[in-house]
Design an enzyme around this catalytic site. Structure first.
Site, PDB file in Angstrom:
ATOM      1  N   THR A 252       0.833  -1.207   0.000  1.00 16.42           N
ATOM      2  CA  THR A 252       0.000   0.000   0.000  1.00 16.42           C
ATOM      3  C   THR A 252       0.862   1.250   0.000  1.00 16.42           C
ATOM      4  OG1 THR A 252      -1.686  -1.176   1.267  1.00 16.42           O
ATOM      5  CG2 THR A 252      -1.812   1.225   1.240  1.00 16.42           C
ATOM      6  N   THR A 253       1.879   1.277   0.869  1.00 18.02           N
ATOM      7  CA  THR A 253       2.753   2.442   0.991  1.00 18.02           C
ATOM      8  C   THR A 253       3.563   2.669  -0.274  1.00 18.02           C
ATOM      9  OG1 THR A 253       2.885   1.902   3.349  1.00 18.02           O
ATOM     10  CG2 THR A 253       4.426   3.550   2.539  1.00 18.02           C
TER      11      THR A 253
ATOM     12  N   TYR B 243     -13.240  -4.402  -2.891  1.00 17.67           N
ATOM     13  CA  TYR B 243     -14.365  -4.009  -3.747  1.00 17.67           C
ATOM     14  C   TYR B 243     -15.365  -5.144  -3.931  1.00 17.67           C
ATOM     15  CZ  TYR B 243     -17.309  -1.805  -7.183  1.00 17.67           C
ATOM     16  OH  TYR B 243     -18.399  -1.293  -7.817  1.00 17.67           O
TER      17      TYR B 243
ATOM     18  N   TYR C  47      -2.699 -10.193   4.401  1.00 14.08           N
ATOM     19  CA  TYR C  47      -2.755  -8.789   4.817  1.00 14.08           C
ATOM     20  C   TYR C  47      -4.216  -8.437   5.062  1.00 14.08           C
ATOM     21  CZ  TYR C  47      -2.104  -3.669   4.446  1.00 14.08           C
ATOM     22  OH  TYR C  47      -2.102  -2.314   4.667  1.00 14.08           O
TER      23      TYR C  47
ATOM     24  N   ARG D   5      -9.556  -0.522   4.520  1.00 13.17           N
ATOM     25  CA  ARG D   5      -9.307  -0.258   3.103  1.00 13.17           C
ATOM     26  C   ARG D   5     -10.081  -1.195   2.180  1.00 13.17           C
ATOM     27  NH1 ARG D   5      -5.047   2.839   1.051  1.00 13.17           N
ATOM     28  NH2 ARG D   5      -3.757   3.851   2.627  1.00 13.17           N
TER      29      ARG D   5
ATOM     30  N   LYS E 131      -0.246  -9.970   8.229  1.00  8.43           N
ATOM     31  CA  LYS E 131      -0.075  -8.572   8.631  1.00  8.43           C
ATOM     32  C   LYS E 131      -1.444  -8.099   9.095  1.00  8.43           C
ATOM     33  CE  LYS E 131       0.832  -3.933   6.775  1.00  8.43           C
ATOM     34  NZ  LYS E 131       1.126  -3.145   5.547  1.00  8.43           N
TER      35      LYS E 131
ATOM     36  N   ILE F  70       5.077  -4.652  10.139  1.00  2.00           N
ATOM     37  CA  ILE F  70       5.305  -4.150   8.787  1.00  2.00           C
ATOM     38  C   ILE F  70       4.958  -2.676   8.835  1.00  2.00           C
ATOM     39  CG2 ILE F  70       4.577  -4.286   6.374  1.00  2.00           C
ATOM     40  CD1 ILE F  70       4.274  -7.296   6.736  1.00  2.00           C
TER      41      ILE F  70
END
Length: 297
Positions: free
Chosen positions: A48-49, A111, A137, A142, A165, A207
């Site tokens: 993501t980052t 989604y 994850y 999100r 994570k 993380i």
């Protein structure tokens, strides 16, 4: 006990872009070296980052390959290859495996989401196809999709699903997951400000977004927890909790890029749209926070 990809701090590395959205490869190499010399225990490429959601498949794999090449085996490289399309995830993951990734980071479907049954079937399918260490994850804020502790128990039976994570914000659920899975599933905190708590429950590291700026400090906090030195870990956590929170005063990775820019580590603060640079009031607030920690003049 399953293979542990890493313990301590894995940095969710940013991807530096110029104002046209082009990847700044020399700066990316510099960031890799700063992480390794600073004490990061692993590097996560295209999470993501790293803004993987804005990359083409070609760019995505090129960034993973570049980071693997520059790391040269000094620390594990974990490739973010998760998708809401299971078959696409398998294809991308196999490419990352061929490039030499040490593990995969697989976000839950977003989604279209799925049920708990769908999570079990999808993640097992991916793991069985790739036959390499997979870190799940879980970030429902999100994705709108949350992995339940009982689902982790089923997934942990797969020899290739080695870790998760956890960024669900629910430490009680994390405690139940650790109790159910034991040594069959390594748990990493997916939030810097929850790393101490999750490691106190039995997690093996974090993380981290924060470690883009201060890898050594997050390494020391994680190491203290792994060594059972709660006093030292608490001191570090108390010292930096405001900065951990500050790096999320806007949508990640907007604040950490702004911070690295203000610190002189990267030359630009640009993200790819739809993300933008921070508004002036937030830039000023972040600058004041960095000054309090002696990170900018």
């Amino acid at each position: 006990m399953k293979h542990t990809v890493f313990t301590g701090v894995g940095t969710a590395l940013i991807t530096p872009f110029n104002h046209r959205g082009e990847i700044l490869w020399e700066e990316l190499e510099k960031l890799v070296e700063l992480q390794i010399s600073g004490g990061a225990d692993a590097i996560i490429a295209c999470g993501t980052t790293g803004e993987a959601a804005t990359m083409s498949s070609e760019e995505h794999l090129k960034v993973i390959a570049f980071i693997i090449e520059k790391v040269k085996g000094r620390v594990p490289v974990i490739a973010g290859t998760g998708s809401n399309d299971t078959c696409f995830c398998v294809d991308l993951s196999l490419e990352a495996k061929a490039l030499g990734a040490d593990g995969l980071l697989l976000v839950t479907p977003y989604y279209n989401k799925t049920s708990q049954k769908g999570l079990i079937e999808s993640f097992n399918y991916i793991a069985d196809c790739v036959e390499m260490p997979c870190i799940l994850y879980n970030v429902p804020a999100r994705t709108g999709c949350n992995i339940q502790p009982s689902t982790y128990r089923e997934l942990a039976k797969n020899p290739y699903i080695v870790a998760t994570k956890e960024a669900n914000g629910d430490t009680a659920a994390v405690a139940r997951t650790i109790a159910l899975c034991g040594d069959d599933l390594t748990v990493y905190s997916g939030e810097d400000n929850q790393a101490l708590a999750i490691m106190a429950l039995g997690g093996k590291g974090v993380i981290s977004v924060f470690s883009n700026a201060l890898p050594g400090e997050m390494h020391r906090l994680s190491e203290a927890m792994l060594m059972g030195d709660l006093t030292a870990a608490r001191q570090l956590n108390s010292r930096y909790i405001d900065l951990m929170d500050g790096f999320f005063m806007d949508v990640n990775p907007i604040p950490i890029k702004e911070a690295l820019h203000q610190m002189g580590i990267i030359s630009t603060n640009f993200c790819r749209m739809p993300l933008t640079t921070m508004p002036d009031d937030k830039k000023a607030a972040l600058e004041a926070l960095l000054k309090r920690h002696g990170l900018v003049q």
